[in-house]
Design a protein around this motif. Structure first.
Motif, PDB file in Angstrom:
ATOM      1  N   ARG A 152     -25.350  23.711 -68.075  1.00 18.68           N
ATOM      2  CA  ARG A 152     -25.801  24.677 -69.140  1.00 18.68           C
ATOM      3  C   ARG A 152     -25.677  23.937 -70.647  1.00 18.68           C
ATOM      4  NH1 ARG A 152     -23.324  30.340 -67.271  1.00 18.68           N
ATOM      5  NH2 ARG A 152     -21.646  29.027 -67.042  1.00 18.68           N
TER       6      ARG A 152
ATOM      7  N   GLN B 279     -27.495  16.723 -78.327  1.00 21.52           N
ATOM      8  CA  GLN B 279     -27.529  17.964 -77.124  1.00 21.52           C
ATOM      9  C   GLN B 279     -28.537  17.410 -76.253  1.00 21.52           C
ATOM     10  OE1 GLN B 279     -30.367  19.922 -76.705  1.00 21.52           O
ATOM     11  NE2 GLN B 279     -31.602  18.837 -78.340  1.00 21.52           N
TER      12      GLN B 279
ATOM     13  N   LYS C 131     -29.771  19.754 -73.921  1.00 19.67           N
ATOM     14  CA  LYS C 131     -30.393  20.716 -73.294  1.00 19.67           C
ATOM     15  C   LYS C 131     -31.755  20.744 -73.356  1.00 19.67           C
ATOM     16  CE  LYS C 131     -30.282  25.911 -73.305  1.00 19.67           C
ATOM     17  NZ  LYS C 131     -29.414  27.200 -73.730  1.00 19.67           N
ATOM     18  N   TYR C 132     -32.351  20.569 -74.712  1.00 19.82           N
ATOM     19  CA  TYR C 132     -33.965  20.415 -74.886  1.00 19.82           C
ATOM     20  C   TYR C 132     -34.089  18.896 -75.141  1.00 19.82           C
ATOM     21  CZ  TYR C 132     -32.705  25.093 -76.487  1.00 19.82           C
ATOM     22  OH  TYR C 132     -32.530  26.475 -76.463  1.00 19.82           O
TER      23      TYR C 132
END
Length: 434
Positions: A279, A304, A306-307
């Motif tokens: 996550r 990051q 996540k995206y």
């Protein structure tokens, strides 16, 4: 009557294509004249295709505003660390050290407020054009109410005050009350339209709002209706200019040159290194950010992950958040075992390992606060969580890297986004945020 009504949708590229055909046709006929059609007539806005576009425009504008709320609140709460890049797709200097100030943060207020106005107008127009009977079961009506509800939820959670159409400043809580009633209406219309996705989104959104309003019985009741596997995302688009992309992704990616944020020096990165929890992923690189953060100098650029595409959607709500609402409610009644059962099941559904057992109620609260940070990472929700926990002196600790101090390099930490300079200068009331 004539109404000026601007709608931005993902179809702008197609519209440009049609315009190009028209221009080429005009050149072949040697007619280079240009005419301005002027404001859009109300009759055209009442057309069924226009209604669809208006509803889509509400969602697009909300997404535009959320792009700024997500990125800039992420830096203020140290979900991400600034590299010192400012300007285009960057982070403003006072935001680097945790402060959200009027002179730097006008865009979030302006864009989400615009989405609020569009949402109000779209719902009112649908009610007028469709009539009460058709509106009560129409899928576009349900969708308009969903966008309107989430717009008011973002305003209520993220902004310091509420201002409606040039009126006086009132508590931001007023927007949460409006969100709750809008989601209630959305539940009714989506149920009549037999749209399961929008029913779940409405219950999940109302559960979020009831948490913010401290209605825990109502929040748990709504959360219990939402399947754990459910998620409802704000979409982003590749067939528009880069301002229609997922801004958190595009501001820090190898596909662009911005490198404005990093997971370096965040507790999320440390936690990911220890657990590999899917996550909160980031990418370790040997590169530096594109600017410099004065207390540190050049910042290690760990983007990051996540995206990972410019069209990556951002959760507006999810079933796993619903489970954490239930877990937090359990802790509020002192039920640590029940809270941990929900957290364990949630982590299993996310592909994460079992959490350490808390020794005390305060430890359980620390774990719950971390779990919400992990689950809602980079979704624009941490600011509101920190504010509501502080307001009620909730037990449990926060990580030193997300609160003001030497570890985080935060000089202070704003709890909300201020009123924009444009609103202050044009509003006849004294609406400046202290």
């Amino acid at each position: 009557m004539t109404t000026t009504y601007t709608v931005r949708t993902a179809g702008r590229v197609a519209q440009r294509g049609l315009a190009l055909v028209a221009v080429l046709g005009g050149l072949s006929a040697c007619d280079l004249s240009v005419s301005n059609p002027g404001p859009t007539q109300d009759a055209f806005l009442a057309d069924s295709l226009s209604l669809t576009a208006q509803v889509a425009g509400v969602g697009y504008t909300l997404g535009d505003g959320m792009n700024y709320v997500v990125l800039h609140s992420a830096v203020a709460t140290r979900e991400l660390f600034p590299t010192g890049q400012s300007g285009q797709f960057g982070v403003e200097p006072r935001n680097w050290v945790g402060q959200l100030v009027t002179e730097e943060q006008g865009t979030p207020w302006n864009l989400v407020s615009r989405a609020r106005w569009l949402g109000d107008q779209a719902v009112a127009r649908l009610q007028t054009v469709l009539g009460p009977t058709a509106f009560a079961k129409h899928p576009q009506a349900a969708q308009a109410l969903i966008w309107r509800g989430f717009t008011y939820r973002v305003l209520g959670e993220a902004m310091c005050v509420s201002i409606i159409n040039g009126g006086p400043a009132t508590p931001a809580r007023d927007n949460l009350v409006r969100a709750e009633s809008t989601f209630t209406a959305a539940i009714t219309v989506a149920t009549a339209a037999n749209n399961t996705t929008l029913i779940n989104a409405a219950y999940a959104g109302r559960a979020q709002v009831r948490v913010a309003l401290a209605d825990w019985a109502g929040a748990v009741s709504d959360a219990g209706r939402v399947p754990t596997s459910f998620s409802y995302k704000m979409p982003y688009y590749a067939n528009v200019d880069e301002f229609g992309y997922n801004r958190t992704m595009w501001s820090s990616t190898a596909q662009s040159f911005y490198k404005a944020t990093s997971a370096w020096n965040t507790w999320y990165a440390q936690y990911f290194d220890e657990t590999r929890d899917p996550r909160v992923p980031y990418t370790l690189t040997a590169l530096k950010g594109s600017g410099a953060f004065p207390p540190v100098g050049a910042v290690n650029w760990w983007p990051q992950a996540k995206y990972v595409t410019n069209t990556a959607g951002v959760n507006l709500t999810s079933g796993r958040e619903a489970r954490l609402i239930e877990a937090e409610a359990a802790l509020r009644s002192g039920n640590v075992v029940g809270a941990m059962t929900l957290i364990d099941a949630n982590r299993a559904s996310a592909g994460a390992s079992v959490a350490a057992r808390p020794a005390t109620l305060a430890d359980a609260w620390t774990l719950l606060k971390r779990e919400r940070g992990i689950e809602l990472w980079l979704e624009g929700r941490r600011l509101a969580d920190l504010r509501r926990w502080a307001a009620t002196s909730t037990p449990g600790s926060l990580d030193p890297k997300e609160v003001p101090g030497a570890a985080s390099y935060l000089e202070a930490q704003s709890s909300c986004f201020p009123v924009s300079r444009q609103e202050i200068d044009t509003n006849k009331n004294n609406v400046g945020t202290p």
